[in-house]
Design an enzyme around this catalytic site. Structure first.
Site, short mmCIF file in Angstrom:
data_model
loop_
_atom_site.label_atom_id
_atom_site.label_comp_id
_atom_site.label_asym_id
_atom_site.label_seq_id
_atom_site.Cartn_x
_atom_site.Cartn_y
_atom_site.Cartn_z
N HIS A 1 -13.50 -3.99 3.99
CA HIS A 1 -12.04 -4.17 4.04
C HIS A 1 -11.45 -3.64 5.34
CE1 HIS A 1 -7.86 -3.40 2.01
NE2 HIS A 1 -7.75 -3.77 3.26
N HIS B 1 -7.63 -3.41 10.33
CA HIS B 1 -8.84 -4.19 10.05
C HIS B 1 -9.66 -4.44 11.32
CE1 HIS B 1 -6.59 -6.26 6.39
NE2 HIS B 1 -6.84 -4.98 6.17
N GLU C 1 0.83 -1.22 0.00
CA GLU C 1 0.00 0.00 0.00
C GLU C 1 0.86 1.27 0.00
OE1 GLU C 1 -3.28 -0.04 -0.21
OE2 GLU C 1 -4.05 -1.86 0.72
N HIS D 1 -3.42 2.07 8.52
CA HIS D 1 -4.51 1.25 7.97
C HIS D 1 -4.60 -0.04 8.78
CE1 HIS D 1 -6.95 -1.27 5.50
NE2 HIS D 1 -5.94 -2.05 5.18
O1 2HA Z 1 -1.13 -4.91 4.14
O2 2HA Z 1 -4.17 -4.76 4.84
O3 2HA Z 1 -4.90 -3.70 2.55
C1 2HA Z 1 -2.21 -5.76 4.07
C2 2HA Z 1 -3.46 -4.98 3.90
C3 2HA Z 1 -3.78 -4.50 2.56
ZN ZN Z 2 -6.13 -3.95 4.51
#
Ligand code: 2HA
Ligand code: ZN
Length: 264
Positions: free
Chosen positions: A211, A141, A116, A139
């Site tokens: 995502h 999850h 990314e 970023h």
């Molecule tokens: O790096 O989360 O979106 C792994 C991720 C890609």
């Molecule tokens: Zn991701």
């Protein structure tokens, strides 16, 4: 050599601390998530001029607001739980070329950067070109927040912001610009980066449909705190729903009173 730089090592320590939180929170399965932090201001002139560890990596487009800037970035395929233990074995320090068209890895090991990275750099570049003193792109999850993005009515910036703000007063205070929404895109793509940048015009936190979450800011701990507070609100919402009732949420008046009380 950079290990002697106390300020830089303190910042790398904060990155490792947050990587550990992402893992313990259950937000970073396998290699989920990525982090980039602008550390230019923490480097000495000598460190900024460190030789490249290998050939330069070309960038898709010139990063004109980042020429000569230096970032710590997590490595491609690397796991947050190991970034937490050893950030220099699972990430690297990179320097954007003076013309902004490529970057070099300069420390400590030649660990290739997150998939990314082009997106992260586009976001850093956009924010700096608007004069925002942005240092961090984070970023991750978070299960509960991603859960919301599987429900069409919540894929609406005003709606999701109102629901999460209204669960606890802190959420209105800690995420004052609310949440931007990006409809589903393939991870790592230019389209995802461009759609995210559009949302960053108004927001510091963006939900990627089905995502994850992306947050930007001046400080990595604050970026983490914003996502963590949103996650707390989501948990309250789902806990109430699972107990069989609709959570009442704070009223518009109660939310507006916070704006006055905290000068938001
Ligand atoms: O790096 O989360 O979106 C792994 C991720 C890609
Ligand atoms: Zn991701």
């Amino acid at each position: 050599m950079i290990g002697d730089n106390k300020e830089l090592m303190a910042e790398i320590g904060r990155i490792a601390e947050v990587a550990g939180y992402l893992w313990t929170k259950g937000w970073a399965e396998r290699n989920g998530g990525n982090i980039s932090v602008n550390v230019t201001d923490l480097m000495t002139e000598q460190e900024k001029a460190l030789p490249a560890l290998g050939a330069p990596y070309p960038l898709l487009a010139p990063m004109t607001a980042l020429c000569g800037h230096i970032f710590y970035v997590t490595g491609t395929g690397k796991r947050m739980r190991y970034v937490a233990q050893d950030p220099f074995a699972h990430g690297s320090v990179i320097r954007i070329a003076v013309d902004g068209t490529s970057f070099d890895i300069i420390a400590e090991q030649p660990i290739p950067s997150t998939s990314e990275l082009p997106s992260h750099l586009m976001m850093h570049n956009y924010l700096r070109s608007c004069g925002r003193d942005n240092k961090v792109v984070l970023h991750t999850h978070p299960t509960d927040l991603i859960g919301f993005t599987h429900c069409q009515p919540f894929l609406d910036s005003e709606k999701i912001t109102r629901v999460l703000w209204s669960m606890i007063p802190e959420c209105r205070i800690i995420v004052p610009k609310g949440i931007g929404i990006v409809p589903y895109e393939i991870p790592g793509t230019l389209d995802l980066a461009l759609a995210t940048i559009k949302q960053l015009e108004k927001h510091d936190v963006v939900f990627w449909e089905k995502h994850g979450i992306l947050a930007v800011g001046e400080d990595i701990i604050e970026c983490f705190d914003a996502i963590d507070t949103l996650s707390k609100s989501a948990q309250i919402f789902f806990a109430a729903r699972m107990a069989g009732y609709e959570p009442e949420g704070m009223t518009d008046q109660q939310l507006d009173d916070l704006v006055l009380a905290f000068g938001l």
